[in-house]
Enzyme design. Structure first.
Site, PDB file in Angstrom:
ATOM      1  N   GLU A  27     -21.407  40.823 -35.741  1.00 37.87           N
ATOM      2  CA  GLU A  27     -22.621  40.149 -36.208  1.00 37.87           C
ATOM      3  C   GLU A  27     -23.233  40.963 -37.337  1.00 37.87           C
ATOM      4  O   GLU A  27     -23.106  42.194 -37.379  1.00 37.87           O
ATOM      5  CB  GLU A  27     -23.619  40.015 -35.038  1.00 37.87           C
ATOM      6  CG  GLU A  27     -24.946  39.377 -35.451  1.00 37.87           C
ATOM      7  CD  GLU A  27     -25.811  38.911 -34.277  1.00 37.87           C
ATOM      8  OE1 GLU A  27     -25.395  39.088 -33.118  1.00 37.87           O
ATOM      9  OE2 GLU A  27     -26.901  38.370 -34.553  1.00 37.87           O
ATOM     10  N   GLU A 173     -26.857  30.317 -28.824  1.00 33.70           N
ATOM     11  CA  GLU A 173     -27.986  30.470 -27.870  1.00 33.70           C
ATOM     12  C   GLU A 173     -29.178  29.593 -28.252  1.00 33.70           C
ATOM     13  O   GLU A 173     -30.315  30.083 -28.376  1.00 33.70           O
ATOM     14  CB  GLU A 173     -28.399  31.935 -27.779  1.00 33.70           C
ATOM     15  CG  GLU A 173     -27.308  32.814 -27.207  1.00 33.70           C
ATOM     16  CD  GLU A 173     -27.750  34.226 -26.835  1.00 33.70           C
ATOM     17  OE1 GLU A 173     -28.861  34.641 -27.203  1.00 33.70           O
ATOM     18  OE2 GLU A 173     -26.965  34.911 -26.149  1.00 33.70           O
ATOM     19  N   GLU A 292     -19.837  35.942 -25.567  1.00 32.96           N
ATOM     20  CA  GLU A 292     -20.570  37.218 -25.600  1.00 32.96           C
ATOM     21  C   GLU A 292     -20.568  37.784 -24.188  1.00 32.96           C
ATOM     22  O   GLU A 292     -21.078  37.135 -23.263  1.00 32.96           O
ATOM     23  CB  GLU A 292     -22.016  37.032 -26.076  1.00 32.96           C
ATOM     24  CG  GLU A 292     -22.132  36.754 -27.558  1.00 32.96           C
ATOM     25  CD  GLU A 292     -23.576  36.764 -28.057  1.00 32.96           C
ATOM     26  OE1 GLU A 292     -24.413  37.511 -27.510  1.00 32.96           O
ATOM     27  OE2 GLU A 292     -23.857  35.998 -28.993  1.00 32.96           O
TER      28      GLU A 292
HETATM   29  O1  AHR Z   1     -25.099  40.508 -29.152  1.00 33.33           O
HETATM   30  C1  AHR Z   1     -26.471  40.691 -29.380  1.00 33.33           C
HETATM   31  C2  AHR Z   1     -27.253  39.403 -29.283  1.00 33.33           C
HETATM   32  O2  AHR Z   1     -27.261  38.979 -27.946  1.00 33.33           O
HETATM   33  C3  AHR Z   1     -26.713  38.225 -30.037  1.00 33.33           C
HETATM   34  O3  AHR Z   1     -27.136  38.184 -31.361  1.00 33.33           O
HETATM   35  C4  AHR Z   1     -27.277  37.060 -29.284  1.00 33.33           C
HETATM   36  O4  AHR Z   1     -26.473  35.924 -29.351  1.00 33.33           O
HETATM   37  C5  AHR Z   1     -27.458  37.578 -27.875  1.00 33.33           C
HETATM   38  O5  AHR Z   1     -28.729  37.321 -27.393  1.00 33.33           O
END
Ligand code: AHR
Length: 515
Positions: A27, A173, A292
């Site tokens: 990210e 999310e 994730e």
């Molecule tokens: O991985 C860190 C964050 O955690 C991501 O940006 C988000 O999708 C999640 O809340």
């Protein structure tokens, strides 16, 4: 000594592991991109600015697919900012992580980095501040051969051939109030459905994942999955799941039990997805993208732990330092994913470098492996094949896992067998790998595995990950303090393998046919 037994049979399988089960995530967040995978001027950097020391560790970790560019970041991202001549790219305020995004690294650089690392790219589109129009343009830019505005723009930018990206996440999310332009399930479902339609009209070969709840503790969990899939069922192949295991209250036994809640989470989402199929009398099965997952708590709460004032570029945020206990919980999560190989067809360790990551770097300095690096690398290396059904007999302990939501203190009871295990028969039919977690913090455990259908096996690999201190960590001065060592005393006789697992240990035993 505590004893446990396992019975398995070569003919009784859960499912074959999809290569995408061993994915990770990059990210635009903190030093994941800048100072992580990308650092022009670093002594190991190549002509593209990709850090060679990081690439070497990534190859050893062996992730198969890489999600990008977010995460929360994607919900405010204008992909056009990250393509074209670097000097013309705008710097922007990133409202996800309260930093300044310089945009010197973007989609094309990411695709090139994936090629260098031999990893399949997975892209997420912005369904927060943007929608189907920007998403379809990005698909045209990436995957259309040429002769149109966006495909020719890609060529003009120097990438003649289409990137041919198959796996796309429809937002991130979208139920979370922290997300830019959060939506209700029905609102999000409609936006995702329309984006999916247009994206696939451009490239029918796309595989699409709708956002599930951002966690099992979300108040709308369950209803969200049901409504989102009701809206998108005909247009997606996957629904996403996210989980971050924690040890906020220092209850390590509960931390090690927490991967069992991932098992429940997966089973529940499968049930909801299949109920949506059933209501339609459809034989289509929605697969799960656990895109994730990790342990994360030290740099998560309160907000001041994850935000630095002054809108910095690539701030040192979410730089979680993982200890031995975290590696054990992480190994338990690996087992949960493997044991659902029939329905979890993609998964992404969040994240890859510096930000809640298996690989740490110093900007301008070295790179090293965190404790959690090892279970992942072993899972990716040895976890390819048919996951077997196992009957496990083990003592059980009661844990109460703390997982707060907002201001609410929530506890989840878990009955956790001390032994958590996954067994994977190699695709070649000649090997069997056991991933075994001894969750007894104090006691050794003698384990006997009855391997039906596997004749003439010998021990090829026997490794344990443990440390006298559960708080031991790796750092640049002691990068191998926590690393796999040989597990002694593993024996094979009469179609069974016997071993003694140390207290609080993660173990990998690979057996190969001696014929
Ligand atoms: O991985 C860190 C964050 O955690 C991501 O940006 C988000 O999708 C999640 O809340």
């Amino acid at each position: 000594m505590r004893k446990a037994s396992v019975l398995l049979d070569r003919d009784f399988t859960i499912g074959r592991t999809d290569p995408r089960l061993f994915g990770a995530f990059i990210e635009h967040l903190g030093r994941c991109v800048y100072g992580g995978i990308y650092e022009p001027g670093h002594k190991t950097a190549d002509k593209n600015g990709f850090r060679g020391d990081v690439l070497a560790l990534v190859r050893e970790l062996a992730p198969t697919i890489m999600r990008y560019p977010g995460g929360n970041f994607v919900s405010g991202y204008n992909w056009e900012d990250g393509v074209g001549p670097v000097k013309d790219r705008p710097a922007r305020l990133d409202l996800a992580w309260f930093s300044t995004e310089p945009n010197t690294f973007g989609t094309n650089e990411f695709v090139d980095w994936c090629k260098a690392a031999n990893i399949e790219p997975m892209l997420a589109v912005n369904l927060g501040t943007r929608g189907g129009d920007a998403a379809r343009n990005l698909v045209e830019y990436c995957n259309h051969p040429g002769g149109t505005y966006y495909s020719d723009l890609r060529k003009k930018h120097g990438w003649e051939k289409p990137h041919d990206i198959k796996f796309w996440c429809l937002g991130n999310e979208m139920d979370g109030p922290w997300q830019m332009e959060t939506k209700t399930a029905r609102q999000y479902g409609a936006v995702a459905r329309e984006a999916a339609k247009m994206m696939r009209w451009i490239d029918p070969s796309l595989e699409l994942a709708a956002c599930g709840s951002s966690g099992r503790t979300m108040p709308t969990y369950g209803q969200w999955e049901d409504e989102v899939l009701d809206e998108t069922f005909e247009h997606v192949e996957f629904i996403s799941l996210h989980t971050y295991l924690n040890n906020y209250n220092g209850d390590t036994a509960a931390l090690l039990a927490s991967p069992d809640l991932m098992d429940s989470f997966i089973d529940e989402v499968v049930a909801i997805a299949d109920a949506v199929s059933a209501k339609r009398r459809s034989s289509k099965r929605i697969m799960l993208s656990f895109d994730e997952w990790n342990v994360w708590y030290r740099t998560r709460r309160p907000r001041a732990n994850r935000i630095k004032p002054g809108w910095p570029v690539a701030p040192e945020i979410l730089e979680e330092i993982y200890d031995m206990a975290d590696a054990l919980a992480f190994g338990g999560a690996c087992i949960s994913l493997l044991n659902h190989a029939d329905r979890v067809k993609a998964a992404c360790l969040a994240q890859l470098v510096n930000v809640i990551a298996p690989i740490m770097t110093e900007t301008g300095g070295p790179a090293w492996r965190q404790t959690i690096f090892h279970p992942f690398a072993q899972m990716s290396r040895y976890g390819r094949g048919d996951v077997l059904r196992t009957r496990i007999e083990s003592d059980i302990y009661d844990a109460s896992y703390y997982d707060p939501r907002g201001d609410q203190d929530l506890y989840y009871p878990v009955k956790a067998p001390y032994l958590k295990l996954s067994a994977v028969a190699g695709e070649d039919g000649k090997s069997l790998t056991l991933f075994a977690l001894n969750r007894d913090l104090k006691g050794e455990m003698q384990v006997k595995v009855d391997m039906r259908g596997f004749g003439g096996m010998k021990v090829a690999v026997a490794e344990e990950l443990r440390h006298d201190s559960l708080t031991a960590v790796n750092d640049k001065n002691a990068p191998d303090r926590v690393s796999p060592k040989r597990l002694e005393g593993v024996t094979v006789a009469d179609g069974a393998v016997t071993m003694t697992l140390k207290p609080a240990s993660w173990n990998v035993i690979r057996l190969e046919s001696s014929k």
